[in-house]
Motif scaffolding. Structure first.
Motif, PDB file in Angstrom:
ATOM      1  N   ASP A  36      42.316  36.014  31.450  1.00 34.57           N
ATOM      2  CA  ASP A  36      41.152  36.307  32.290  1.00 34.57           C
ATOM      3  C   ASP A  36      40.754  37.762  32.070  1.00 34.57           C
ATOM      4  O   ASP A  36      41.607  38.638  31.955  1.00 34.57           O
ATOM      5  N   GLN A 106      38.815  31.069  49.017  1.00 27.32           N
ATOM      6  CA  GLN A 106      39.119  30.937  47.587  1.00 27.32           C
ATOM      7  C   GLN A 106      40.166  31.963  47.144  1.00 27.32           C
ATOM      8  O   GLN A 106      41.000  31.684  46.284  1.00 27.32           O
ATOM      9  N   LYS A 254      32.311  37.239  40.556  1.00 25.83           N
ATOM     10  CA  LYS A 254      33.325  37.265  41.615  1.00 25.83           C
ATOM     11  C   LYS A 254      33.757  38.700  41.896  1.00 25.83           C
ATOM     12  O   LYS A 254      33.855  39.514  40.990  1.00 25.83           O
TER      13      LYS A 254
END
Ligand code: FAD
Length: 426
Positions: A36, A106, A254
């Motif tokens: 990521d 989340q 995000k």
């Protein structure tokens, strides 16, 4: 080029879908690398409702109890018009394994998935940004920048990311779960086309003195949705669909920072506007707001890609498709699909039929998405149905956090017969 890494399977993107795929693979003995570009899991509540089929998927992975322990349980969805209750849909009346919704920010879900991955011996390679794809006969070569953070600034400390080195990842299968603004989707030249109306929503996570009921409240007034999701603690999420301003897609990036530095669009997200929205749009008591914990606005385009597999690369999650936000289908479909795709990979990895099996699986997904995109056309109101419900049925059905037979059964509580072709409850 300084480094090389090989793996049978590589996952790009450690959002909920990438992590769920990695976890389901790891539990089946398939060790994937997962990278990521960010330095950690997300810091915000973004998508926060887990539906019954997702809870079943987590149950199969042995982590449902931990998820439920960290969640607020919701049994009902209550629909309002501008002033009164019009319908109540009861999950608790269903004869299913998990007859409720689990509201989990989340950020908590991602932290939990990361800790489960660690337990399985899988470490996420944070600060690894995929940049270029090269197709090979038997797989993929992916160029990845390994990033380092450097602190800069004196008055206001912040950091910038520099490329420490570039690594080449070679893999037989690459699963791309790099989100809504997918870079690799663009690199592959795969177009995402709109399959519905884009909506814009302003989100406020608040702390109130009103004890949250075990229900999600949804008002539909002049076509605009207002939603209150209760959360763990004394918190809840207020979400207001709005018109008249088009947000750019980078509003969907995000957040990783614990504190949002500045409030752009003060007019939209400021306290004054929040109070006006509550006054004019919430036909229920939101209580006294002690503080606003987080504010954000995001566009939700409903779209899907023209092609889900290109050679040895498969698109998953928001990189592949998105749905209307209120029913949280983007997250839930993605989690369930992650488990199913991992199952296919486990069965056929290393075999010549893998790509064919993946195509069959992806075709199934597309059939299910098309059904979700066209709930209005697949629905037949019965004589007993309330005229308001009939008139707003597409929006009502799209905002029910469920899929498969569970969705059909919830629709029947509204006296709507839903005929969904070939839908599978994961
Ligand atoms: C503010 C906000 C509010 C939301 N609210 C809702 C809602 O109300 N309802 C709803 O259904 N959904 C909502 N969502 C969407 C929901 O969060 C997504 O559906 C869900 O996160 C999808 O998961 P994903 O794993 O596919 O993608 P993501 O969670 O976006 O994860 C993608 C990951 O890929 C990484 N990445 C990106 N590019 C690269 C690269 N080049 N190299 C390596 N890594 C990369 C990113 O850092 C990220 O961690 C919201 C999203 C946001 C941002």
């Amino acid at each position: 080029m300084f480094g090389k890494r090989n793996s049978e399977t590589l996952i790009v993107g450690a959002g909920p879908i990438g992590m769920m795929t990695a976890l389901a693979l790891a539990q089946n003995g398939v060790r994937a690398n997962i990278i990521d570009k960010a330095n950690r899991t997300c810091a915000r509540s973004n998508a926060l409702v887990l539906n019954p089929a997702s809870l079943e998927a987590f149950n199969r992975l042995g982590i449902v109890d931990r998820i439920i322990d960290n969640s607020f349980r919701v049994d009902e969805i209550v629909f309002y018009d501008d002033s009164q209750v019009r319908e109540t849909v009861k999950l608790k009346d269903l004869d299913i394994a998990f007859p409720f919704l689990a509201i989990v920010p989340q950020s908590s879900l991602e932290d939990l998935l990361e800790s489960e991955l660690k337990r399985e011996g899988v470490s996420i390679l944070w600060n690894h940004r995929a940049t270029h794809i090269k197709h090979m006969i038997n797989g993929i070569e992916l160029e990845v920048d390994k990033l380092v953070e450097r602190s800069i600034g004196y008055a206001v400390a912040h950091s910038e990311k520099l490329v420490d080195k570039t690594i080449s990842f070679q893999t037989k299968l690459m699963l791309v779960a790099d989100g809504y603004n997918s870079l690799l989707r663009d690199r592959l030249g795969i177009e995402a086309t709109s399959v519905g109306q884009t909506s814009q929503h302003a989100l406020f996570d608040i702390e109130t003195d009103a004890y949250p009921d075990r229900e999600i409240r949804i008002s539909i007034n002049k076509g605009l949705e207002t939603v209150q999701y209760p959360m763990i603690g004394d918190m809840s999420r207020l979400a207001f669909q709005f018109e008249g301003m088009t947000l750019p897609s980078d509003y969907r990036e995000k957040e990783r920072m614990p504190v949002q530095a500045s409030f752009e669009q003060e007019k939209l997200l400021g306290d004054r506007h929040l109070y006006e929205l509550i006054q004019s749009r919430c036909p229920w008591n939101t209580g006294y707001i002690n503080r606003v914990i987080w504010r954000a606005a995001a566009p939700f385009e409903i779209r899907k890609v023209k092609m889900l597999r290109e050679g040895h690369t498969v698109l998953l999650g928001d990189a592949a498709r998105t749905f209307a936000p209120t029913g949280m289908a983007s997250l839930n479909q993605g989690l369930q699909e992650a488990e199913r795709i991992a199952d296919t990979i486990k069965n056929d990895l290393g075999k010549s039929e893998l790509l064919l099996s993946l195509d069959r699986q992806l075709e199934e997904f597309e059939t299910e998405w098309d059904a979700l995109y066209h709930l209005g056309t697949h629905s037949h109101p019965l004589d007993m149905a309330d005229p308001w419900t009939v008139a707003n049925r597409k929006q009502l059905l799209q905002s029910l956090p469920a899929n498969g037979e569970t969705l059909e059964r919830l629709a029947s509580q509204l006296f709507i017969h839903l005929v969904i072709p070939q839908m599978v409850d994961a």
